[in-house]
Structure formats: C-alpha cells, structure tokens
Design a protein around this motif. Structure first.
Motif, PDB file in Angstrom:
ATOM      1  N   LEU A  60       5.927   7.166   9.574  1.00 30.30           N
ATOM      2  CA  LEU A  60       5.997   5.710   9.451  1.00 30.30           C
ATOM      3  C   LEU A  60       7.152   5.137  10.282  1.00 30.30           C
ATOM      4  N   PHE A  68      -1.866   6.653   4.203  1.00 29.74           N
ATOM      5  CA  PHE A  68      -1.806   6.740   2.742  1.00 29.74           C
ATOM      6  C   PHE A  68      -2.267   8.106   2.263  1.00 29.74           C
ATOM      7  N   LEU A 262       3.119   5.422  -3.692  1.00 31.83           N
ATOM      8  CA  LEU A 262       3.878   4.176  -3.788  1.00 31.83           C
ATOM      9  C   LEU A 262       5.372   4.455  -3.843  1.00 31.83           C
ATOM     10  N   LEU A 265       6.556   5.216  -0.401  1.00 37.68           N
ATOM     11  CA  LEU A 265       6.654   3.991   0.396  1.00 37.68           C
ATOM     12  C   LEU A 265       7.907   3.201   0.025  1.00 37.68           C
ATOM     13  N   VAL A 269      11.151   2.342   2.439  1.00 34.85           N
ATOM     14  CA  VAL A 269      11.543   0.967   2.744  1.00 34.85           C
ATOM     15  C   VAL A 269      12.956   0.681   2.252  1.00 34.85           C
ATOM     16  N   MET A 273      13.598   2.481   7.185  1.00 36.66           N
ATOM     17  CA  MET A 273      12.608   3.173   8.004  1.00 36.66           C
ATOM     18  C   MET A 273      13.231   3.605   9.322  1.00 36.66           C
ATOM     19  N   PHE A 327      10.663  -3.950  -4.422  1.00 39.63           N
ATOM     20  CA  PHE A 327       9.990  -3.567  -3.185  1.00 39.63           C
ATOM     21  C   PHE A 327       9.771  -4.789  -2.297  1.00 39.63           C
TER      22      PHE A 327
ATOM     23  N   LEU B 134       2.797  -3.216   3.679  1.00 38.45           N
ATOM     24  CA  LEU B 134       3.806  -2.850   2.685  1.00 38.45           C
ATOM     25  C   LEU B 134       3.971  -3.940   1.636  1.00 38.45           C
ATOM     26  N   ILE B 141       1.281  -4.277  -6.907  1.00 37.44           N
ATOM     27  CA  ILE B 141       1.955  -3.651  -8.055  1.00 37.44           C
ATOM     28  C   ILE B 141       2.378  -4.731  -9.048  1.00 37.44           C
TER      29      ILE B 141
END
Lengths: 348, 325
Positions: A60, A68, A262, A265, A269, A273, A327, B134, B141
C-alpha cells in the motif's frame, strides 16, 4: 554497523527515534517488566502485527496498491502451521513443512492474483481482492476435514515451545516462544526495511508516484507490481505462521476475518503509509489501545450510566465505533500518519 | 439510446439461461430457478445502481455503500413493525399501504444520511481514490456501529406482508409472489434512471458535467449541487435496495452491508464501473448464476460468481460496458 542494519533509513526525527527505541526496549523486556499473561499476549500480538502491517505497507505505502486479500496470505501462513502440526504431530519438522508449503501456496496465489488483476485498473483490483478474500474465507470454513471448519484447529508445538516446559525456575516455554517471535520479527522487519531502501524499493515508489513515467523510463510496471505483491504475500505468510506458533490455535476468525484486514488498514494509516517504521509504531499504539480501550470504555460508560444514549455509545462493545472515528480523523488530519507528522515537524 | 448499441452483453443473460437448461433437466425446475434468479438479480441491481451512479458520475468509489443498504433495511423493520394491522392484513392493497411508506421513509432516511456522509466523509477526498477507499471504509465501520447502537447488535426478523407470501404455479414451476414484486420494482428503477439520465435536462447536465465539468460550470450551472444530489439519490436507492433485500431474506443484521458489498462489487466489475445498463446485466447474471449453482452444486455458489467475474474480465477487462472516459 547501525547504518547497515537500518539500511541507511534512520527515523529522521528525534522524538520518533526515542519512541521507537522505547517501544523496542519495552517489547524486548515485556516478560520481565510487565507482569501478567495479558501484557505478554498483547506484546506477542504486537510482534505479529508489526510484520503483517509492514508487509502490507510494502504494497500500500510503497507501491500504491490497495489489496483486501492480505489476510488471505496471513491465513495461509497460520493454516500451514496449524494443518502440519495437526497432521504430523508436534515437532520442528512439521513447523518447517507447514511453513514451506504455506510459502509455496502464497507464492503461487500471489502470482496468479498479481498477473490477473494488476493489469486492470487500481480500483478494480481492490474490489477483486475483496471478493477473492471473501471466497477464500468461505473455502477455509467449508473444507472442514482439512481446516477444522468454523471451529478451527488446536494443536501442540514442540516441547521447547510448549507452556509446560521449564528451562529454569523463571524461564518457561512461553517465554522462549515469545523471544523466538521477537527475534523473527526483528529479522523480518530489518529485511523489509532493506527491501524498501534498495533500488527495487525506489522503483516501487516511482510507480506509486507516477506509473506512466516509471513505465516510460523503462521499468516494466507489471513485473515490479507483481514482485511487490509476491514479496508482501510471503512476509504476511510468515506473520501468520508466527501467530499460529504463539496461539497454538487457528480458525477462520483468528486469521482470515475482515476485521483483521480493517485493523491492518487502520494501523498502516495511523502509523504512516510508506514508512516501514509506521508499522512498528502504529502496531504498538493501536494494539495497546485496542486491548485496553474496552476497559477504558467500561469506565466511561459506567460514569455516563445516567444518560442512556451516551452510555450506549460508550459501551465496551462499541469500541469499533471509536476506532472508526479515529480512522476517519486520521485520514483527515494525519494523512502521513504519526511517523510522517513527526518527520515533518522536524523539517519545519 | 445510441444506434450502435452493443447487444452482445445483453445476449449473455438468455445465453446463460439456455446453457444450463440441459444440466438442470426438468423445464419446470429451470423456470422456477430462472425466475428466482432474475428476481434476485433485480434486487441486487437496485442495491448496486446507486453505487455505479455515484462512481460513474462523481468518480467516487464508496466502500461505505453497504451502510445505506443496512440502514434502509433497519428503517423498514421499524416502519413495518409499527404497522402490524396493515402487514398482517390479507388484502394486497393494505399490504402495499405498509410497504410503500416503508420504502419511502427508508429512502428519505438513507438519502439524508447520505447527504451528511457526502459532506463529512467523502467531500474532503474528491479526486483521490486511495483515500476514498480508506475513508469510506472508516465511514462504514462507524455507520455499522451506530446501527448497532440504535437497533441493537442482533438479527431482527423482517417478515413479508401476508398477501406477498406464497407463490403462483405456472404448470409445475413455482413462482413466489415476492419475486414478481422485485422484478416490477427493479424494472421501474431501471426505467426511471434511464429516462432521467437520457431524456431529461438534469440527465443532460449530469452527463455533460462528467464530460467537462468546467465548461458546464462556466455556462452557469452549479455542478456541485447536482453532484451532491446524485450522491443523495445513490444513497436513497441503496436504502430502497436494503428494504427489498431485507424482505427477500426476511431478516436483517447490522453486518448485512458488508456482506452485500462483496456481491455488488462483483456486479459492478462485471457490468463495468459506472454503467447503469452494465449493472443491470451484471446483477441478472449474478442472480441467475447464484440460483443455478445453488441448485446444481450448492457448495460452489460463492465461487461461481467469482469465476463468472474472472471469465467476463478475460473477455472485457473493463467490464461489459466500459465507460469511455
């Protein structure tokens, strides 16, 4: 010496360096300074996720590919160990066989997925990998003869690594396993740092920044992308093997569920990254937060018990909600993650 | 539409149905499965249409689309649950008086949440696919967890109104009544979308805005408002699809959005991202495939869709109707 070990990629920020050293020291000394089984299992999970997240970052952060299906390779590693240990009984031989078979399977699958879908548009690739991952999870739960289905597999490790083994009064098999994971994680981490700082890694970054130009300079983008998928898949497989060795159990929810994807990810983040260090820092912060967030939420929800809707929002079962908010906020305000922020702060 | 319309993908649907006929053997079983597959395809189309619209027109890939589907379904449980007199009645008219408000309210709620979603989640990341993937994932969620806060984390039953239960018999073939409802609603959605996009001024402006945004803006139209409207409509369609899907499954769970996501992605990849007609073809193919393999080799049901997707991509790497931009 240090330059060679870190592949000339220093943290480049004093605060970051201090944080990283503190984290590594804490991980190295966890069995001695943090008492209790929970602390040790959180630390072991951090070690596994450092490798897993760094391998995902290869894809990524460095190549700009959103996949995924990464947990699929993680699951293959874990199932490799689990199936071999169940079939062949505990022993170093079965770990080796399981690992080699898992790596071979991951290699072939990553090659196929890579060759097939890296030729389509980036957005298509993400969607295809999502479907492939879902299919693989279904496959793992349906092949119950091999994988134990939904129940998963519980198995034994060689005697040296089993919790009942006592080397001395204070050193048991659990601790030996922990340090085995620690050493493996350090080696794999440094290897990935080496890869991204090699000429190969620079080409990956060039592809991420401008695919067309990289192709025009003469690099074969499909080749480099496929190589990057394969490498990242192999490292993820190793991370899965580490998880299985630690847990002595594997099932679909442990290594294949979408929630792990998840988590990965989120960690990439939050950590930053395109910085392998981000995987280390992110995994540390995130997993500690995740493991203790529920306790914290419980306190908050008890405190807010007078206001029912607030208590419902703060219920420990809703920890994923707060991670989701975190997030979104980090994509908003920390697009470069903790590591990127700290490095930028130094430059400014 | 255009005179050089490409009929080959459309022909895939009857072709698939004819190919499996000898494998299934009995024509009446085949008819049952085919109607069931087409009906399922229509529901999937309603769900997917919003997503393909938003991608095709705004170039936004919304991984959080599933939330609006779940939201629509949960709103329907509340609305229908409070209208027991109407849903329990034997009269189709009274049933429709319960289902139609449920659909409208679900669409309104999903549309309103879609407006907030566009403002707070999507707007900051226009033009950046990676961040879109993203951040909409994060949005999903949050949405899923909020649904759990409001309706609880457990499965909720969503029974069909009385008059929509049961089936008609055509010879030996068994055709459930609800499947006919699904086909009617799906065709209506497709018809309206097609009409709005190709026959009205709004559709003209949207298509022009996709081609050359600055030009349309310099002519004095506010493309931004138009596009926000498209996002709201896309979310509302997801809400409607959620109601249809929930009634089809007869129960709803908070995770249904994530489950359906995989299915609609397969549909959109087959159809070509952004194409409404492609989404319809993709949905029908997926629906038929799921029902045929569910009958012939039940264990392979999910894989069959992925195999179908791979086969289509080998034929046309951009999906059957690729957008020409």
């Amino acid at each position: 010496m240090l330059t060679r070990l870190l592949s000339n990629d220093y943290p480049r920020s004093r605060v970051l360096a201090v944080l990283l050293v503190a984290l590594v020291v804490a991980l190295a000394l966890t069995p001695f300074i943090f008492p209790g089984a929970k602390a040790l299992s959180v630390a072991a999970k951090v070690l596994v996720f450092v490798v897993l997240v760094a391998s995902f970052d290869l894809l990524l952060g460095y190549t700009g590919i959103v996949s995924f299906a990464h947990t699929m390779f993680f699951g293959i590693g874990a199932y490799g160990i689990a199936i071999a240990a169940t079939r062949m009984g505990p022993g170093w031989g079965s770990i080796l066989v399981g690992l080699v078979a898992a790596l071979a399977l991951s290699f072939v699958l990553a090659l196929l997925v890579g060759l097939f879908s890296l030729r389509v548009k980036a957005i298509f690739f993400s969607m295809i990998t999502l479907a492939v991952a879902a299919a693989f999870q279904t496959l793992a739960s349906q092949l119950s003869d091999l994988t134990g289905g939904e129940d998963g597999l519980t198995f034994k490790m060689p005697e040296l690594l089993s919790p009942s083994f006592q080397l001395t009064e204070s050193i048991d098999g659990r601790m030996i396993t922990y340090y085995l994971l620690f050493v493996v994680a350090v080696v794999l981490f440094l290897a990935m740092l080496r890869i991204v700082n090699s000429p190969f890694g620079r080409v990956l970054q060039a592809i991420r920044e401008n695919e067309f130009r990289a192709e025009a300079i003469g690099y074969r983008v499909v080749y480099f992308r496929t190589m990057s998928s394969i490498l990242s898949a192999l490292f993820a497989t190793l991370a899965g093997a580490m998880l299985a060795i630690w847990l002595r159990y594997n099932g679909p929810d442990t290594s294949l569920s979408f929630e792990i994807m998840l988590d990965v990810l989120l960690i990439v983040v939050i950590g930053g990254m395109g910085t392998i260090y981000g995987a280390l820092l992110g995994a540390g912060i995130f997993l500690v937060a995740q493991s203790y967030l529920q306790d914290l939420l419980k306190l908050a929800s008890d405190a807010a018990s007078g206001v029912s809707w607030l208590a419902a929002l703060l219920s420990p079962d809703r920890w994923l909600l707060w991670l989701g908010v975190l997030f979104v906020l980090s994509v908003y305000y920390f697009p470069t993650g903790v590591v990127g922020r700290l490095r930028a702060a130094r430059r400014a | 539409m255009k005179s050089d319309f490409d009929w080959k993908p459309v022909a895939l649907v009857p072709l698939l149905a004819l190919i499996v006929l000898p494998f299934i053997g009995s024509p009446s079983t085949w008819l049952t499965l085919t109607v069931a597959g087409l009906a399922m395809g229509m529901i999937v189309f309603i769900i997917a249409s919003g997503l393909t619209l938003v991608f095709g027109l705004m170039d936004v890939l919304n991984f959080g689309h599933g939330v609006f589907i779940a939201l629509g379904a949960f709103v329907a449980t509340s609305v229908l649950g409070s209208m027991g007199d109407y849903t329990g009645s034997e009269s189709l008219v009274q049933n429709l008086l319960a289902v139609l408000p449920a659909m409208v309210i679900a669409m309104l709620v999903a549309g309103a949440i879609g407006l907030a979603f566009e403002r707070f989640i999507v707007r900051p990341v226009y033009g950046n696919h990676l961040k879109q993937i993203l951040i909409t994932m994060g949005g999903m969620i949050i949405g899923e967890e909020l649904i759990k806060v409001i309706w609880g984390p457990l499965q909720i039953p969503l029974p069909l109104p009385t008059a929509m239960r049961g089936s008609y018999f055509v010879g030996d073939a068994n055709i459930e009544k609800y499947r006919i409802v699904a086909v009617i609603v799906g065709l209506a959605v497709f018809g309206i979308l097609w009409w709005v996009l190709t026959r009205t001024k709004i559709g003209l402006l949207i298509r022009a805005g996709v081609q050359d945004r600055e030009m349309v803006e310099s002519l004095g139209y506010r493309i931004k408002v138009l596009f926000i409207g498209v996002f709201v409509v896309g979310s509302a369609l997801a809400g409607l699809g959620g109601v249809m899907w929930g009634l089809y499954q007869q129960n709803v769970i908070p995770q249904m959005g994530a489950q359906v996501n995989v299915l609609i992605f397969i549909v959109l990849i087959i159809g070509g991202l952004g194409s409404t007609t492609g989404a319809l073809i993709g949905a029908l193919l997926v629906g038929l495939m799921a029902n045929y393999t569910g009958f012939l080799v039940p264990k392979a049901a999910l894989f069959s869709n992925i195999a179908l997707m791979m086969a289509i991509l080998l034929w046309r790497p951009q999906g059957v109707y690729a957008l020409s931009k």
